[in-house]
Design an enzyme around this catalytic site. Structure first.
Site, mmCIF file in Angstrom:
data_model
loop_
_atom_site.group_PDB
_atom_site.id
_atom_site.type_symbol
_atom_site.label_atom_id
_atom_site.label_comp_id
_atom_site.label_asym_id
_atom_site.label_seq_id
_atom_site.Cartn_x
_atom_site.Cartn_y
_atom_site.Cartn_z
ATOM 1 N N ASP A 150 2.074 4.593 2.006
ATOM 2 C CA ASP A 150 0.779 3.923 1.888
ATOM 3 C C ASP A 150 0.820 2.959 0.688
ATOM 4 O O ASP A 150 1.802 2.228 0.512
ATOM 5 C CB ASP A 150 -0.338 4.981 1.769
ATOM 6 C CG ASP A 150 -1.739 4.426 1.897
ATOM 7 O OD1 ASP A 150 -2.188 4.211 3.033
ATOM 8 O OD2 ASP A 150 -2.393 4.214 0.861
ATOM 9 N N ASP B 58 0.439 7.732 13.514
ATOM 10 C CA ASP B 58 -0.301 7.005 12.480
ATOM 11 C C ASP B 58 -1.144 5.927 13.164
ATOM 12 O O ASP B 58 -0.594 4.983 13.739
ATOM 13 C CB ASP B 58 0.675 6.366 11.489
ATOM 14 C CG ASP B 58 -0.015 5.664 10.332
ATOM 15 O OD1 ASP B 58 -1.216 5.349 10.435
ATOM 16 O OD2 ASP B 58 0.654 5.424 9.313
ATOM 17 N N HIS C 114 -0.973 9.567 9.565
ATOM 18 C CA HIS C 114 -0.697 8.678 8.435
ATOM 19 C C HIS C 114 -0.227 9.451 7.211
ATOM 20 O O HIS C 114 0.736 9.066 6.550
ATOM 21 C CB HIS C 114 -1.954 7.867 8.099
ATOM 22 C CG HIS C 114 -1.749 6.851 7.022
ATOM 23 N ND1 HIS C 114 -0.918 5.767 7.171
ATOM 24 C CD2 HIS C 114 -2.262 6.753 5.765
ATOM 25 C CE1 HIS C 114 -0.921 5.041 6.064
ATOM 26 N NE2 HIS C 114 -1.724 5.627 5.195
#
Length: 322
Positions: A120, A267, A299
């Site tokens: 991320d 995700d 995710h």
């Protein structure tokens, strides 16, 4: 620094489930950055970088496995997240500021030739740090992350399209977001929600059922709305500073150390969008590596498949003679 800085009370983090790690702090730009530092006597180091809206708690199951495999493990909390200090002003949380703060952290530690797992915003920030500090890492794992590389019309249009999507989403509830996870609802939720239900947000982006205690641990860094500046701001700056990002990509393409991609199959933001393939194409050190798609993982795959991730990273580091 003439801005208001908040520090989450230590009591908020009392008795966290599965988080027995000692707190370590470093002064970064007049603020206190928190980090896990386990296995300090081990020779080789692996950094674990989180994103938004999580914190180092995300890596709690991977840390002991990596330490047991013989690594020193360092997992910082981004400024504005976790146990790190939190500037109240939204303006403080520019993309460049977060890169600068993490660069300062890496330089002060002085560790070179390390490995890193970036997910991320951990990748969006960490990769730009690597562009400035190429000796920092010897091995790199990128996971459910992206680093924009845009020119021409795309560079002009994408920021405008994202801004429009966020505006059109209005003020989605966490339930609406869970029912339709896309950029617009994500940005709209974090911009407008009176109370950020961070634990519930983590649950919407995991395949595993989180316990109440685990969700509370994700809520812990943000006891009131005045602490929300960083998680509110990050969705709005994903396509910012594109000239600087393009310049950093040019530097990264000259970094030829081994790179592994570990992206998820579930995700909703990044699966089957080709982001892993882009990293594989842009990094020469990714050629011929055993990239996989991690199955039954959303995710926040560190929650869903922590043991598999740790084992994959450990085995790959051994295979590449790290």
């Amino acid at each position: 620094m003439n801005q208001q800085i908040l520090r989450t009370p230590e009591s908020a983090f009392a008795n966290l489930l599965d988080y027995p790690f000692s707190a370590n702090y470093m002064d970064v730009d007049g603020m206190r950055m928190h980090y896990i530092d386990e296995g300090k006597d081990n020779e080789k180091t692996i950094f674990l970088l989180h994103g938004q809206p999580s914190w180092s708690y995300l890596y709690r199951h991977m840390v002991p496995l990596l330490v047991d495999a013989g690594y020193r493990v360092i997992a910082p909390d981004l400024i504005g997240f976790g146990k790190s200090d939190k500037p109240v002003s939204s303006d403080a949380h520019s993309y460049g500021s977060h890169v600068r703060w993490m660069t300062s952290f890496v330089r002060q530690l002085g560790i070179q030739n390390a490995a890193a797992f970036m997910q991320d915003w951990g990748g969006m920030i960490g990769l730009r740090v690597l562009a400035q500090e190429p000796e920092w890492l010897e091995r790199l794992v990128v996971s459910n992350t992206a680093l924009a590389e845009m020119t021409g019309l795309e560079k002009f249009m994408v920021p405008k399209v994202l801004k429009l999507m966020a505006a059109m989403a209005g003020k989605p509830s966490v339930q609406k977001l869970a029912g339709n996870i896309n950029y617009g609802n994500w940005a709209g939720y974090f911009r407008h929600a009176d109370q950020l239900e961070v634990g519930q947000i983590l649950q919407t982006l995991t395949t595993r059922q989180l316990s109440t205690a685990e969700m509370q641990a994700y809520d812990a860094p943000f006891p009131t709305a005045e602490y929300y500046a960083a998680p509110r701001k990050m969705p709005e700056i994903v396509a910012s500073e594109l000239d600087q990002v393009n310049a950093d990509w040019k530097k990264l393409k000259q970094w030829h150390k081994p790179v592994l991609t570990l992206f998820s199959d579930k995700d909703p933001f990044l699966a089957d969008r080709g982001y892993d393939k882009k990293f594989q194409a842009n990094f020469s050190g990714a050629q011929g590596q055993p990239h996989i798609t991690v199955e039954n993982a959303s995710h926040f795959l560190q929650e869903d498949q922590s043991q598999q991730l740790a084992e994959k990273v450990i085995n790959w580091l051994e295979q590449t003679q790290y």
